[in-house]
Design an enzyme around this catalytic site. Structure first.
Site, PDB file in Angstrom:
ATOM      1  N   ARG A 152     -56.964 -52.514 -61.254  1.00  0.00           N
ATOM      2  CA  ARG A 152     -55.769 -51.780 -61.660  1.00  0.00           C
ATOM      3  C   ARG A 152     -54.815 -52.745 -62.334  1.00  0.00           C
ATOM      4  NH1 ARG A 152     -53.615 -50.046 -56.125  1.00  0.00           N
ATOM      5  NH2 ARG A 152     -54.564 -52.071 -55.641  1.00  0.00           N
ATOM      6  N   CYS A 261     -58.315 -47.208 -69.406  1.00  0.00           N
ATOM      7  CA  CYS A 261     -59.456 -46.710 -68.637  1.00  0.00           C
ATOM      8  C   CYS A 261     -59.539 -45.192 -68.549  1.00  0.00           C
ATOM      9  CB  CYS A 261     -59.414 -47.295 -67.218  1.00  0.00           C
ATOM     10  SG  CYS A 261     -59.670 -49.079 -67.176  1.00  0.00           S
TER      11      CYS A 261
END
Length: 438
Positions: A152, A261
């Site tokens: 992340r 993403c």
């Protein structure tokens, strides 16, 4: 262990640096000589909290090196990571040209057994394609492993050093042992290394990101419903998140997801389903809703100012990156909002702690950029909040009222308490909550 990482983008640089931190000797390869020279001199090409400390330490201790010479990097390496771009093509499918091109180049250079690891997010069947390319170019034994990243942005170092899980897809027992040894230092707290076949590993990454994107999108739909029925999405979110089967994370409503993403992974999985003659209805809806949600603030602004009321208005915008603690602006909702406002004849002054240089490269002087959050408010008819940076959470509201032409805030991240905004005398329009009027 000696390791080569091909590609020094976000995934490659985090992977290489964190692998060096546990004592491996890592060589990162990039084709851009200027970038390589800067990294050799300790210049970080990306912003990621905490990465700079590990980056500089491992360069100094000579465990992390950089080169443009592929042969030099892979000759001593036991494991070769492919951390190359897989951008969506015109049809939404992932472009594997960089990955397969590198595989062909590596195959021509290896002289002994190597473990080739696809770290990039790739469609199901990519390991088979890499294997085929390798076999067409070498008789030297090798193994291809799928090892998707679950990093992340903003907390990538922690995610790599203390992963929830490590997914390793391989049918080669020797490669399984090598990868297990490599990742052992990162799972000492007991989090699992999940071994599976290559295709299951590849699909796991797409499935995980698509599920999280769906969770975000569902909550955005609930937020829009809350506005229609007079409910408060913050209360709903807490009630839903208290259910252990659902969990609290990824339930915050806003102006849609962006980044490197979720958008491309959802699109790629949907495309893969289509290629296999399966209609993935949920994912198609997720993409449709998210595109609409990115412009949700502009819809609210038109309702407030009137259909043609944005023309000639000047707006302050806080937040350009797709999320806080990153400079990544890929698919950022702020860009969609800016496009809508400019097309409507409005002007914008933006501030973001890290994202402004990247937006300047993209938009140039189409908008103005402020030196700090308060300077962005000068002569603005209203403030738009698009990214939930910590620095935006506790501003001086009285000073903001002095700077703004009108005490009007459109908040796409629900940063402020409704009662507090009423006490300070703001018109405050957020996502899935009642509008505070003045």
């Amino acid at each position: 262990m000696k390791i080569a990482v091909i590609g020094t983008g976000y995934v490659g640089l985090v992977t290489g640096t964190c692998l060096a931190e546990t004592g491996n000797e890592v060589t990162c390869v990039d084709i851009v000589e200027e970038k390589v020279n800067k990294m050799r001199n300790g210049e970080m090409p990306i912003y990621e909290p905490g990465l700079d400390i590990l980056f500089l330490r491992n360069i100094k201790q000579e465990r992390l090196t950089f080169t443009t010479n592929l042969a030099e990097a892979i000759a001593p390496a036991k494991v070769i990571f492919l951390a190359l771009p897989t951008p969506p093509g015109a049809d939404g499918a992932a472009d594997l040209s960089y990955v397969l091109g590198a595989a062909g180049d590596i195959a021509k250079l290896i002289t002994e057994y190597k473990v080739i690891v696809t770290k990039s997010t790739v469609p199901v069947g990519t390991a088979d394609k890499v294997t085929a390319v390798m076999k067409a170019n070498t008789d030297v034994p090798f193994a291809v492993v799928s090892n998707p990243e679950f990093l992340r942005e903003g907390v990538a170092v922690e995610d790599f050093m203390k992963p929830d899980r490590v997914v390793i897809g391989t049918s080669d027992e020797k490669a399984r042992q090598v990868m297990g040894d490599l990742y052992a230092p990162y799972v000492r707290q007991g989090n699992p290394i999940l071994y599976m076949d290559e295709r299951s590993s590849e699909l796991t990454k797409y499935a995980a990101n698509s599920f999280l994107a769906t969770k975000i999108t569902f909550m955005n739909e609930i937020a829009n419903m809350c506005e229609l029925v007079g409910a408060d999405v913050d209360m709903v979110r807490k009630g839903v998140g208290a259910d252990a089967r659902i969990g609290k994370r990824f339930l915050f409503p806003g102006v849609g997801y962006g980044g490197s993403c979720f958008p491309k992974d959802v699109q790629a999985l949907s495309k893969a389903a289509e290629e296999n003659k399966y209609d993935f209805k949920i994912l198609n809806s997720v993409m449709e809703v998210n595109e609409t949600q990115k412009k949700r603030l502009v819809v609210k602004m038109r309702e407030y100012y009137g259909a043609d009321g944005l023309k000639g208005k000047h707006f302050a915008l806080w937040g350009l990156a797709f999320k806080p603690e990153t400079d990544d602006i890929r698919e950022a909702p702020a860009l969609y909002i800016i496009d809508e406002l400019l097309a409507a004849g409005a002007t914008v002054t933006a501030y973001d702690p890290e994202g402004m240089p990247n937006v300047k490269k993209l938009l140039g002087d189409k908008i103005a950029y402020a030196a700090n959050r308060y300077n962005a408010l000068d002569e603005a008819d209203a403030l738009l909040i698009v990214t939930e940076w910590p620095v935006f959470r506790t501003p001086d509201f009285d000073f903001m009222k002095e700077k703004l032409k009108s005490a009007v805030i459109f908040d796409g991240r629900n940063l402020y308490d409704l009662d507090r905004m009423k006490d300070h005398g703001f018109y405050y329009n957020s996502i899935g909550r009642k509008t505070v009027s003045i």
